[in-house]
Motif scaffolding. Structure first.
Motif, PDB file in Angstrom:
ATOM      1  N   GLY A  15       6.898   2.627  -4.330  1.00 59.11           N
ATOM      2  CA  GLY A  15       5.788   2.511  -3.508  1.00 59.11           C
ATOM      3  C   GLY A  15       5.910   1.398  -2.280  1.00 59.11           C
ATOM      4  N   ILE A  16       4.905   0.990  -1.628  1.00 52.35           N
ATOM      5  CA  ILE A  16       5.368   0.068  -0.601  1.00 52.35           C
ATOM      6  C   ILE A  16       4.011  -1.314  -0.995  1.00 52.35           C
ATOM      7  CG2 ILE A  16       4.740  -0.801   1.597  1.00 52.35           C
ATOM      8  CD1 ILE A  16       6.130   2.090   2.527  1.00 52.35           C
ATOM      9  N   LYS A  17       4.131  -2.380  -1.084  1.00 50.65           N
ATOM     10  CA  LYS A  17       3.299  -3.427  -1.201  1.00 50.65           C
ATOM     11  C   LYS A  17       2.957  -3.845   0.089  1.00 50.65           C
ATOM     12  CE  LYS A  17       4.937  -7.288  -2.684  1.00 50.65           C
ATOM     13  NZ  LYS A  17       5.508  -8.534  -3.618  1.00 50.65           N
ATOM     14  N   LEU A  18       1.859  -4.037   0.711  1.00 47.73           N
ATOM     15  CA  LEU A  18       1.324  -4.471   1.844  1.00 47.73           C
ATOM     16  C   LEU A  18       0.645  -5.614   1.758  1.00 47.73           C
ATOM     17  CD1 LEU A  18       1.199  -3.041   4.623  1.00 47.73           C
ATOM     18  CD2 LEU A  18      -1.138  -2.031   4.031  1.00 47.73           C
ATOM     19  N   SER A  19       1.006  -6.851   2.487  1.00 50.59           N
ATOM     20  CA  SER A  19       0.185  -8.036   2.586  1.00 50.59           C
ATOM     21  C   SER A  19      -0.644  -8.232   3.349  1.00 50.59           C
ATOM     22  CB  SER A  19       1.498  -9.186   2.641  1.00 50.59           C
ATOM     23  OG  SER A  19       1.962  -9.135   3.981  1.00 50.59           O
ATOM     24  N   HIS A  20      -1.509  -9.134   3.346  1.00 48.28           N
ATOM     25  CA  HIS A  20      -2.701  -9.479   4.260  1.00 48.28           C
ATOM     26  C   HIS A  20      -2.011  -9.529   5.887  1.00 48.28           C
ATOM     27  CE1 HIS A  20      -6.399 -10.770   5.785  1.00 48.28           C
ATOM     28  NE2 HIS A  20      -5.778 -11.690   6.439  1.00 48.28           N
ATOM     29  N   SER A  21      -0.781  -9.883   6.017  1.00 48.77           N
ATOM     30  CA  SER A  21      -0.240  -9.909   7.376  1.00 48.77           C
ATOM     31  C   SER A  21       0.428  -8.721   7.762  1.00 48.77           C
ATOM     32  CB  SER A  21       0.832 -11.136   7.488  1.00 48.77           C
ATOM     33  OG  SER A  21       1.760 -10.992   6.834  1.00 48.77           O
ATOM     34  N   HIS A  22       0.182  -7.671   6.831  1.00 44.19           N
ATOM     35  CA  HIS A  22       0.810  -6.235   7.072  1.00 44.19           C
ATOM     36  C   HIS A  22       2.409  -6.397   7.119  1.00 44.19           C
ATOM     37  CE1 HIS A  22      -0.408  -2.411   7.596  1.00 44.19           C
ATOM     38  NE2 HIS A  22      -1.232  -2.494   8.761  1.00 44.19           N
ATOM     39  N   ILE A  23       2.750  -7.220   6.127  1.00 49.34           N
ATOM     40  CA  ILE A  23       4.261  -7.257   6.055  1.00 49.34           C
ATOM     41  C   ILE A  23       4.382  -6.120   4.839  1.00 49.34           C
ATOM     42  CG2 ILE A  23       6.502  -8.404   5.306  1.00 49.34           C
ATOM     43  CD1 ILE A  23       5.197 -10.941   6.659  1.00 49.34           C
ATOM     44  N   ARG A  24       5.346  -5.035   5.127  1.00 49.45           N
ATOM     45  CA  ARG A  24       5.569  -4.061   4.051  1.00 49.45           C
ATOM     46  C   ARG A  24       6.836  -4.251   3.419  1.00 49.45           C
ATOM     47  NH1 ARG A  24       2.596   0.790   6.103  1.00 49.45           N
ATOM     48  NH2 ARG A  24       4.164   1.931   5.530  1.00 49.45           N
ATOM     49  N   THR A  25       6.779  -4.405   2.006  1.00 48.00           N
ATOM     50  CA  THR A  25       8.157  -4.356   1.357  1.00 48.00           C
ATOM     51  C   THR A  25       7.961  -3.331   0.100  1.00 48.00           C
ATOM     52  OG1 THR A  25       6.930  -6.084  -0.325  1.00 48.00           O
ATOM     53  CG2 THR A  25       8.433  -6.965   1.588  1.00 48.00           C
ATOM     54  N   LYS A  26       9.243  -2.917  -0.415  1.00 49.06           N
ATOM     55  CA  LYS A  26       9.020  -2.094  -1.419  1.00 49.06           C
ATOM     56  C   LYS A  26       9.068  -2.608  -2.832  1.00 49.06           C
ATOM     57  CE  LYS A  26      11.955   1.724   0.054  1.00 49.06           C
ATOM     58  NZ  LYS A  26      13.028   2.774  -0.443  1.00 49.06           N
ATOM     59  N   ARG A  27       8.143  -1.866  -3.726  1.00 50.66           N
ATOM     60  CA  ARG A  27       8.135  -2.386  -4.734  1.00 50.66           C
ATOM     61  C   ARG A  27       7.794  -1.164  -5.934  1.00 50.66           C
ATOM     62  NH1 ARG A  27       2.396  -3.513  -7.337  1.00 50.66           N
ATOM     63  NH2 ARG A  27       3.482  -3.056  -9.126  1.00 50.66           N
ATOM     64  N   THR A  28       7.889  -1.361  -7.344  1.00 47.89           N
ATOM     65  CA  THR A  28       7.962  -0.193  -8.129  1.00 47.89           C
ATOM     66  C   THR A  28       6.745  -0.554  -9.206  1.00 47.89           C
ATOM     67  OG1 THR A  28       9.390  -1.603  -9.946  1.00 47.89           O
ATOM     68  CG2 THR A  28      10.378   0.032  -8.093  1.00 47.89           C
ATOM     69  N   TRP A  29       6.425   0.563 -10.015  1.00 45.11           N
ATOM     70  CA  TRP A  29       5.525   0.553 -10.962  1.00 45.11           C
ATOM     71  C   TRP A  29       6.312   1.147 -12.098  1.00 45.11           C
ATOM     72  CZ3 TRP A  29       3.959   1.488  -6.002  1.00 45.11           C
ATOM     73  CH2 TRP A  29       2.643   0.648  -5.499  1.00 45.11           C
ATOM     74  N   SER A  30       6.367   0.315 -12.995  1.00 47.97           N
ATOM     75  CA  SER A  30       6.769   0.883 -14.253  1.00 47.97           C
ATOM     76  C   SER A  30       5.752   1.304 -15.401  1.00 47.97           C
ATOM     77  CB  SER A  30       7.700  -0.294 -15.180  1.00 47.97           C
ATOM     78  OG  SER A  30       8.697  -0.699 -14.212  1.00 47.97           O
ATOM     79  N   PRO A  31       6.308   2.446 -16.155  1.00 46.45           N
ATOM     80  CA  PRO A  31       5.338   3.039 -16.952  1.00 46.45           C
ATOM     81  C   PRO A  31       5.218   1.913 -18.491  1.00 46.45           C
ATOM     82  CG  PRO A  31       7.172   4.260 -17.171  1.00 46.45           C
ATOM     83  CD  PRO A  31       7.382   3.298 -15.996  1.00 46.45           C
ATOM     84  N   ASN A  32       4.164   2.126 -19.065  1.00 43.99           N
ATOM     85  CA  ASN A  32       3.917   1.268 -20.205  1.00 43.99           C
ATOM     86  C   ASN A  32       4.836   1.892 -21.492  1.00 43.99           C
ATOM     87  OD1 ASN A  32       3.436  -0.656 -22.348  1.00 43.99           O
ATOM     88  ND2 ASN A  32       1.148  -0.384 -22.066  1.00 43.99           N
TER      89      ASN A  32
END
Length: 63
Positions: A15-32
């Motif tokens: 997905g996309i991590k969205l910062s307060h300044s609206h900078i979008r970077t990719k990130r992942t969520w791993s299952p437990n």
């Protein structure tokens, strides 16, 4: 190397991590995922299983 649940197939979600300044970077969520000894085809094996499958009783644990 794929790291998926051997019961339900749950894997990494991107997905996309969205910062307060609206900078979008990719990130992942791993299952437990937990490495447990389970009965597979009548024999005990070590498999990766997500905690939701463990909690709901979809896995028969080997002791």
């Amino acid at each position: 190397m794929a790291r998926n649940c051997s019961v339900c197939g749950k894997g990494i979600v991107v997905g996309i991590k969205l910062s307060h300044s609206h900078i979008r970077t990719k990130r992942t969520w791993s299952p437990n995922l937990q490495r447990v000894k389970a009965i597979v085809d009548g024999t005990p094996k070590r498999v990766l299983v997500c905690t939701r499958c463990l909690r709901s009783g979809k896995v028969q644990r080997a002791i």
